[in-house]
Design a protein around this motif. Structure first.
Motif, short mmCIF file in Angstrom:
data_model
loop_
_atom_site.label_atom_id
_atom_site.label_comp_id
_atom_site.label_asym_id
_atom_site.label_seq_id
_atom_site.Cartn_x
_atom_site.Cartn_y
_atom_site.Cartn_z
N MET A 187 9.17 5.15 -2.17
CA MET A 187 8.75 3.96 -2.92
C MET A 187 9.75 2.83 -2.74
O MET A 187 9.36 1.67 -2.55
N TYR A 188 11.04 3.14 -2.81
CA TYR A 188 12.06 2.10 -2.66
C TYR A 188 11.99 1.48 -1.27
O TYR A 188 12.08 0.26 -1.11
N VAL A 189 11.80 2.33 -0.23
CA VAL A 189 11.76 1.81 1.14
C VAL A 189 10.59 0.85 1.31
O VAL A 189 10.73 -0.26 1.82
N PHE A 190 9.40 1.27 0.84
CA PHE A 190 8.25 0.39 0.96
C PHE A 190 8.39 -0.84 0.09
O PHE A 190 7.92 -1.93 0.44
N LEU A 191 9.05 -0.69 -1.08
CA LEU A 191 9.30 -1.85 -1.93
C LEU A 191 10.11 -2.89 -1.19
O LEU A 191 9.79 -4.09 -1.20
N LEU A 193 0.83 -1.20 0.00
CA LEU A 193 0.00 0.00 0.00
C LEU A 193 0.86 1.25 0.00
O LEU A 193 0.55 2.24 -0.66
N GLY A 194 1.99 1.20 0.75
CA GLY A 194 2.88 2.36 0.79
C GLY A 194 3.46 2.68 -0.56
O GLY A 194 3.54 3.84 -0.96
N ILE A 195 3.85 1.63 -1.32
CA ILE A 195 4.42 1.87 -2.65
C ILE A 195 3.41 2.61 -3.51
O ILE A 195 3.73 3.57 -4.22
N VAL A 196 2.15 2.17 -3.44
CA VAL A 196 1.15 2.72 -4.35
C VAL A 196 0.82 4.15 -3.98
O VAL A 196 0.62 5.00 -4.85
N ILE A 197 0.77 4.43 -2.67
CA ILE A 197 0.18 5.70 -2.26
C ILE A 197 1.21 6.83 -2.22
O ILE A 197 0.82 8.01 -2.26
N THR A 198 2.50 6.53 -2.17
CA THR A 198 3.45 7.60 -1.90
C THR A 198 3.78 8.39 -3.15
O THR A 198 3.70 7.90 -4.27
N GLY A 199 4.18 9.64 -2.93
CA GLY A 199 4.54 10.49 -4.06
C GLY A 199 6.02 10.81 -4.07
O GLY A 199 6.45 11.76 -4.74
N ASP A 200 6.81 10.03 -3.35
CA ASP A 200 8.24 10.30 -3.23
C ASP A 200 8.99 9.07 -3.71
O ASP A 200 8.67 7.96 -3.33
N ALA A 201 9.98 9.27 -4.58
CA ALA A 201 10.61 8.13 -5.24
C ALA A 201 11.37 7.25 -4.25
O ALA A 201 11.30 6.02 -4.31
N ALA A 218 1.51 -8.33 -5.87
CA ALA A 218 2.89 -7.83 -5.91
C ALA A 218 3.32 -7.38 -7.30
O ALA A 218 3.90 -6.31 -7.47
N THR A 219 3.01 -8.19 -8.32
CA THR A 219 3.44 -7.81 -9.65
C THR A 219 2.64 -6.63 -10.18
O THR A 219 3.17 -5.82 -10.95
N LYS A 220 1.35 -6.51 -9.75
CA LYS A 220 0.58 -5.35 -10.18
C LYS A 220 1.20 -4.07 -9.68
O LYS A 220 1.25 -3.04 -10.37
N VAL A 221 1.66 -4.09 -8.42
CA VAL A 221 2.27 -2.90 -7.85
C VAL A 221 3.56 -2.56 -8.59
O VAL A 221 3.87 -1.39 -8.81
N ALA A 222 4.30 -3.58 -9.02
CA ALA A 222 5.52 -3.31 -9.78
C ALA A 222 5.18 -2.69 -11.14
O ALA A 222 5.89 -1.79 -11.61
N VAL A 223 4.08 -3.16 -11.77
CA VAL A 223 3.65 -2.53 -13.03
C VAL A 223 3.27 -1.08 -12.77
O VAL A 223 3.59 -0.18 -13.56
N TYR A 224 2.61 -0.84 -11.62
CA TYR A 224 2.25 0.54 -11.28
C TYR A 224 3.50 1.41 -11.17
O TYR A 224 3.53 2.55 -11.65
N MET A 225 4.57 0.84 -10.54
CA MET A 225 5.80 1.61 -10.40
C MET A 225 6.37 1.95 -11.78
O MET A 225 6.84 3.07 -12.02
#
Lengths: 119, 141, 499
Positions: C139-143, C128-136, C259-266
């Motif tokens: 994103m890595y930390v939540f990833l 959820l953190g990866i999807v919602i954050t606006g800071d690059a 998990a893979t959907k979130v990576a596609v989102y990234m």
């Protein structure tokens, strides 16, 4: 192309390639984890090098008059986080290796594959 | 290793200083290199030194695995709890200015609590890792 | 109407599971942990519904952490693409949580069950953190948070092959994440900021995209390879079949659908929002990703036909479906992009359903080999009916969810003039027919020779989430207004429109 001036970046790339080679080409699980660590360390050097300001001191507030030049503290903070992530990853990897050793009796990748295929 | 006299005496002399240094690093993170993660690791290394010299069973009596589990969870909850308190008092999440009367005092208090949470969790997790690895019996028969 | 609570919904979305995990660690009871997980999953689903509604009606939401404005602080930025992916992740989590109880009791040793729920909540918080954050960098930390908990979740089962699968995933996943870190670092080096919207702004303002700045190209090369490792794009998919087949079924269901959907989102975020709305992407990266996508669809489907372990077959099928998603993205036209984004949603529904049926089969039969499916059509009628619906959706039969996204993909391929690609998409569907039919034939048309010992249907707590997904598959196949309009608006946004 100022090769000697970009010394830090050359070191970073050298470590990156060494780490990557160890991960890909060594079959022992512990060696793979060590390669992964070397690979991550190269990234840390890359970031910290980017943060250095010419003539800047360490980014800690100094007493005294006059303008002080500090290096950029943000990459240092980013790398702290990345180091913690690296530690956690190594811990999980080592825990998995210990359990693999207990269940398979070996930590060489080709022997593990043999044991899996022979079943 | 406790029958090695030199090791035992040096460890006994050093461990309090290591713990004190860890506390120093924890609370002086604002003014010099330091902060929660570093302090937690140094604190854990003192306990690991104790375990190496005096044995795993003795160390587990000093700091039991249950206590470590509670400490690790509480550290994260202190961190999150600080953020939630900031939200409850009117700011956004982790807006430390809301914690005290003046923004400056709030920022000091906020960073203090956050680093305390981080240090606690890191200490507990490092020692838990050490206990877990050194407590394994060996390959199953 | 913004009460104090609704103003803080973006952060609550991530904080609830993140703080639920240490609470799970404090208690030793797996029953209490399961109840807490169900409660938290359902609340996050409610929060994401509310956020999606708010974004749909009023536009993007921004939340400043610590009241520090961008670009100095970390901000959570929710636009229509975010909200869509949040719905997918929280929806699947809300269905997996009640499903988990019986399945975990069967497949994980009792002293590890309490900790399992803590890991599941951490994984959810990370995604959820990866999807919602606006800071690059955030994103890595939540990833990494979600990845580390996935490694542990995959290795937590009773099978020893889960351990080697988890280790392999750890090595490949960490390399991918480190590549992403290098890419983010190079972007920071170039612009001096980490906030996603500000990065896009800076790159535009200094004209770095059109001049083909070398640092920018290197950064995106690293980012693309790192993200391809994370989203299992052929040929970097090698971790996925092992990880999905040997993990506990709950873990496979959750990870396969999220998990893979979130990576596609990234990938979408980095390539479209930052890189200036698709222009550069279409010229360079699009061409690079096109060939692996096509190979994924074709080769992975063929390999799936030859698998006897059905979970492994479904894992290869996932690799093929990810090829469909990235194929839609490479077209970079409004229709293609919305087809790709819609397929994120439909694939989550399909694969979530299929892996849930596998979990039910393991619960009763203890194995997922093709030969053990004999006669299951009679003995476990509800489960196998659910599998048939999932399979039909996978093939793209009309009136199921899979049909809608395949239809739009073919349409956009024809619109671009890529006739061979359209043909390949249809061949992929035919291959899916082959590998799904094997299971259906064995289950329904092969008589069971052994004694009628294991003859019951799966328990209700496994069947109900499964059938909710079945009904969702059918409903969104007949009336796909809602996800389709969200996907189209998201595609419009990514390609440079407003909101």
């Amino acid at each position: 192309m100022n090769l000697i001036g970009h010394y830090n970046y050359l070191v970073s790339i050298f470590l990156m390639m060494v780490g990557f080679f160890v991960v890909i080409c060594r079959g022992n699980l512990i060696k793979k984890l060590i390669g992964l660590n070397i690979f991550s360390t190269s990234v840390f050097i890359l970031y910290i090098t980017m943060g250095k300001v010419a003539g800047g001191s360490a980014p800690i507030v100094m007493e005294g008059p006059g303008p002080h030049i500090y290096s950029n503290p943000l990459p240092h903070v980013l790398i702290l986080t990345a180091i913690v992530v690296g530690v956690a990853t190594t811990a999980v990897g080592l825990a998995l290796t210990v359990r693999i050793k207990e269940r398979y009796g070996t930590i060489e990748e080709d022997e593990i594959r043999q044991k899996d295929e022979s079943l | 290793m406790s029958d090695h006299l030199i090791l035992r005496i040096i460890a006994k002399m050093f461990i309090p200083f290591i713990l004190l240094f860890a506390l120093y690093v924890q609370f002086h993170g604002d003014y010099g290199p330091g902060g929660g993660f570093q302090a937690g690791v140094i604190f854990a290394s003192a306990l690991i030194l104790y375990t190496l010299i005096f044995g795993l069973k003795t160390a587990m009596r000093v700091v039991s695995p249950t206590a470590l589990r509670i400490l690790a969870a509480s550290g994260v909850l202190i961190y999150g709890g600080t953020g939630v308190v900031c939200m409850v008092r009117g700011g956004n999440f982790l807006n430390y200015s809301m914690l005290a009367d003046t923004p400056l005092a709030g920022q000091h208090l906020g960073i203090f609590l956050i680093e305390l949470g981080v240090g606690t969790t890191v200490f507990a997790v490092m020692v838990m890792l050490f206990y877990a690895f050194s407590g394994r019996k060996g390959p199953e028969v | 109407m913004t009460t104090p609570l609704t103003a803080h919904l973006p952060v609550l979305q991530v904080i609830l599971p993140l703080l639920g995990a240490p609470v799970c660690m404090l208690t030793r009871s797996s029953r209490f942990n399961w109840l807490l997980t169900v409660l938290i999953s359902w609340s996050t689903f409610a929060i994401s519904l509310s956020l999606a509604r708010q974004v749909w009606l009023y536009g993007p939401i921004t939340y400043n952490m610590g009241d520090w404005c961008a670009p100095w602080g970390i901000t959570y930025h929710i636009d229509i693409l975010n909200a869509f992916v949040l719905l997918i992740v929280t929806g699947i989590a809300a269905l997996v949580a009640p499903y988990a109880r019986k399945s975990v009791q069967k497949e994980i040793e009792s002293h590890r069950q309490a900790v399992f729920y803590a890991l599941l909540l951490l994984c959810q918080a990370g995604l959820l953190g990866i999807v919602i954050t606006g800071d690059a960098f955030n994103m890595y930390v939540f990833l990494e948070l979600s990845s580390l908990s996935s490694y542990a979740l995959i290795g937590i089962g009773k099978r020893r092959r889960g351990l080697t699968a988890a280790f392999q995933y750890l090595i490949m996943g960490t390399i991918g994440a480190t590549f992403i870190l290098i890419g983010i670092g190079l972007l920071y080096n170039l612009t001096g900021t980490l906030n996603i919207l500000d990065l896009a702004d800076q790159l535009n303002r200094h004209n770095l995209i059109t001049t083909g700045n070398r640092t920018l190209i290197t950064a995106f090369a690293f980012l693309t390879v790192g993200l391809s490792l994370k989203l299992a794009l052929f040929p970097l998919h090698l971790w996925m079949p092992n990880a999905y087949s040997y993990a506990p079924s709950v873990v496979t269901t959750f990870l396969a659908a999220t998990a893979t959907k979130v990576a596609v989102y990234m990938l979408l975020r980095f390539c479209f929002t930052i890189l200036g709305h698709g222009a550069l992407f279409q010229m360079t990266l699009g061409k690079i990703i096109l060939l692996p996508s096509l190979c994924a669809i074709f080769i992975a489907s063929i390999v799936a036909i030859f698998q006897y372990d059905i979970k492994r077959m479904l894992a290869y099928s996932s690799v093929a479906q990810i090829g469909y998603m990235t194929l839609g993205i490479t077209m970079a036209t409004p229709l293609g992009l919305s087809a790709g984004i819609l397929h994120l949603f439909n694939h989550a529904l399909m694969k979530g359903l299929l892996f849930m049926t596998m979990g039910a089969v393991i619960y009763r039969v203890d194995s997922v080999y093709l030969s053990d499916f004999r006669g299951l059509g009679k003995r476990m009628p509800w489960t196998m009916a659910a599998f048939v619906v999932g399979g039909l959706s996978l093939m793209g039969v009309p009136m199921t969810a899979g049909f809608i996204s395949k239809w739009y993909l073919v349409q956009s391929a024809l619109e671009c003039g890529w006739w061979p690609v359209a043909g390949l998409i249809l061949i992929g569907s035919l291959l899916a027919v082959i590998y799904v039919w094997r299971v259906v034939e064995t289950a329904y048309f092969n008589p069971d020779h052994e004694l009628e010992q294991r003859s019951h249907e799966a328990p209700l707590s496994l069947l109900i989430p499964m059938w909710i997904l079945v009904l969702a598959n059918i409903y969104f196949g007949i009336n796909s207004d809602l996800p389709l309009s969200m996907a189209t608006r998201a595609a419009h946004l990514l390609l440079g429109g407003s909101v």
